[in-house]
Scaffold this motif. Structure first.
Motif, mmCIF file in Angstrom:
data_model
loop_
_atom_site.group_PDB
_atom_site.id
_atom_site.type_symbol
_atom_site.label_atom_id
_atom_site.label_comp_id
_atom_site.label_asym_id
_atom_site.label_seq_id
_atom_site.Cartn_x
_atom_site.Cartn_y
_atom_site.Cartn_z
ATOM 1 N N LEU A 76 28.318 3.320 -27.183
ATOM 2 C CA LEU A 76 26.948 3.270 -26.674
ATOM 3 C C LEU A 76 26.924 3.050 -25.161
ATOM 4 C CD1 LEU A 76 25.003 1.268 -29.413
ATOM 5 C CD2 LEU A 76 24.566 3.620 -28.675
ATOM 6 N N ASP A 77 27.808 2.206 -24.678
ATOM 7 C CA ASP A 77 27.882 1.967 -23.230
ATOM 8 C C ASP A 77 28.271 3.238 -22.483
ATOM 9 O OD1 ASP A 77 27.184 -0.672 -23.648
ATOM 10 O OD2 ASP A 77 29.241 -1.426 -23.532
ATOM 11 N N ALA A 80 25.210 5.585 -22.501
ATOM 12 C CA ALA A 80 24.194 5.163 -21.542
ATOM 13 C C ALA A 80 24.616 5.521 -20.115
ATOM 14 C CB ALA A 80 23.932 3.668 -21.667
ATOM 15 N N TYR A 83 24.173 9.240 -19.545
ATOM 16 C CA TYR A 83 22.762 9.539 -19.317
ATOM 17 C C TYR A 83 22.372 9.196 -17.870
ATOM 18 C CZ TYR A 83 17.756 8.752 -19.131
ATOM 19 O OH TYR A 83 16.443 8.748 -18.724
ATOM 20 N N GLN A 84 22.778 8.049 -17.383
ATOM 21 C CA GLN A 84 22.428 7.644 -16.023
ATOM 22 C C GLN A 84 23.003 8.612 -14.986
ATOM 23 O OE1 GLN A 84 20.320 5.347 -15.076
ATOM 24 N NE2 GLN A 84 19.898 4.634 -17.161
ATOM 25 N N VAL A 188 16.481 4.780 -28.385
ATOM 26 C CA VAL A 188 16.861 5.539 -27.196
ATOM 27 C C VAL A 188 16.338 4.856 -25.942
ATOM 28 C CG1 VAL A 188 16.603 7.751 -25.995
ATOM 29 C CG2 VAL A 188 17.003 7.708 -28.463
ATOM 30 N N HIS A 190 15.716 1.723 -25.459
ATOM 31 C CA HIS A 190 16.349 0.427 -25.217
ATOM 32 C C HIS A 190 17.844 0.534 -24.965
ATOM 33 C CE1 HIS A 190 16.636 -3.872 -25.251
ATOM 34 N NE2 HIS A 190 17.344 -3.933 -26.355
ATOM 35 N N GLN A 191 18.548 1.292 -25.802
ATOM 36 C CA GLN A 191 20.009 1.313 -25.733
ATOM 37 C C GLN A 191 20.562 2.350 -24.762
ATOM 38 O OE1 GLN A 191 22.093 -0.784 -27.087
ATOM 39 N NE2 GLN A 191 20.721 -1.912 -28.451
ATOM 40 N N ILE A 192 19.877 3.467 -24.603
ATOM 41 C CA ILE A 192 20.387 4.540 -23.742
ATOM 42 C C ILE A 192 19.717 4.529 -22.375
ATOM 43 C CG2 ILE A 192 20.662 7.032 -23.486
ATOM 44 C CD1 ILE A 192 22.413 5.735 -25.694
ATOM 45 N N MET A 193 18.406 4.292 -22.347
ATOM 46 C CA MET A 193 17.646 4.409 -21.109
ATOM 47 C C MET A 193 17.374 3.069 -20.439
ATOM 48 S SD MET A 193 14.973 7.369 -22.309
ATOM 49 C CE MET A 193 15.511 9.079 -22.465
ATOM 50 N N GLY A 194 17.893 1.982 -20.999
ATOM 51 C CA GLY A 194 17.738 0.670 -20.379
ATOM 52 C C GLY A 194 16.300 0.239 -20.210
#
Length: 335
Positions: A76-77, A80, A83-84, A188, A190-194
């Motif tokens: 997951l980290d 994320a 994605y960033q 998505v 919370h975990q991917i898009m912060g």
């Protein structure tokens, strides 16, 4: 013109928010489920155990659970971070409602055209921050997509206002003062898009509930139209297409998952469409929107990056979830 620069498929299982010590707690639900979907039919738990034996008992130790939970967290980290790096301006998030907001109807395909979505308590911690947050959507793009899909023969549902999340009140005995989004989307955010998603369009596919489920072929066609519509959109923005859900669950099927991963990596639409629909039932149905992402990204020449595949079990007969973490980034491939 808009440009699709990133695709992702990520699980959103509640197990990802549980401590390894808690993974076996959901076993009781599996023991009592009279319709465990596995390989084109339903099974009771005793039938499943008679068929598969107790082959997965060896993976139920706390050491195994801890190792697999750690792999999921690490994946997951990485997702994320990927994605960033993609520097996204606008996102299309593909998910589904699991009787959270639609307890009495099942629209086949809906696009949310409202201005904002809400997340926060009482949504579970793996899905939301500990306070109420409001995220901006993209009504202009949503309206444009609705017209584009209608023009290509899709009968669409326009969801103008996000309904109350009745699942919260029914299952968690709590009620929010705002319409909490279903977990497929909140995960998505919370975990991917912060907790900082860009303007976006939630797309709801009825993957769970017959008889209005779109087929695998229809989800592939949806990706075709989505790609063409986004590429024709006149705004100069970087777009991500993200699928939330999958792989096999609530009976974990590692052999099936590996076959699906191979087909996704090779853009094998014929192979995916040839699988009987009975294999895509219950939670495993979420794989269908993985095909939408790959269809939307294929023209970029991107190769799928498989961050990890982690089968996670909670009973000796192999109930649990197959966690697949993958993304497509054509720009990274060119470097």
């Amino acid at each position: 013109m808009a440009k699709i620069v990133f695709g992702m498929a990520v699980p959103h299982s509640g197990m990802l928010g549980q401590k390894p010590e808690e993974w076996l707690h959901n076993a009781e639900r599996d023991f009592n489920n009279p319709e465990l979907w596995f390989r084109n039919r339903t099974w009771t738990y005793p039938e499943l155990e008679a068929h598969r034996g107790k082959a997965f008992e060896q993976y139920l130790t706390i050491e195994e659970r801890t190792a697999r939970a750690s792999r999921c967290r690490a994946a997951l980290d990485v997702m994320a971070a990927a994605y960033q790096r993609a520097r996204i301006d606008v996102a299309i998030i593909l998910g589904k409602d699991q009787k959270e907001i639609f307890p009495q109807l099942s629209p086949s395909i809906a696009i949310y055209s409202g201005k904002e979505v809400h997340n926060g308590p009482p949504q579970r911690k793996v899905y939301a921050p500990d306070h109420h947050v409001v995220h901006q959507c993209h009504p202009e793009l949503a309206a444009y997509l609705l017209k584009a899909f209608q023009a290509q023969g899709f009968d669409m549902c326009d969801l103008e206002d996000w309904p109350e999340n009745v699942w919260m009140e029914k299952q968690m005995k709590q009620r929010a003062d705002y319409p909490v989004v279903p977990h497929a989307y909140s995960f998505v955010y919370h975990q991917i898009m912060g907790d900082n998603p860009p303007p976006h369009v939630p797309v709801l596919m009825n993957l769970f509930y017959p008889p209005t489920q779109p087929s695998m072929g229809r989800c592939i066609e949806f990706g075709d139209v989505l790609r063409d519509a986004i590429e024709a959109w006149p705004q100069d923005v970087r777009v991500a297409v993200i699928a939330s859900g999958g792989l096999s669950h609530f009976v974990n099927d590692e052999e099936f998952d590996q076959d699906i991963l191979q087909k996704l990596a090779s853009y094998d639409y014929e192979g995916l469409s040839a699988i009987p629909d009975g294999w895509f039932q219950s939670g495993t149905s979420e794989i269908k929107i993985y095909s939408t992402v790959m269809k939307a990204l294929q023209h970029t020449g991107a190769q799928m990056t498989l961050v990890d595949y982690v089968p996670c079990w909670r009973t000796a007969a192999g109930t649990g979830e197959g966690m697949g973490f993958m993304y497509w980034n054509p720009e990274e491939a060119k470097k």
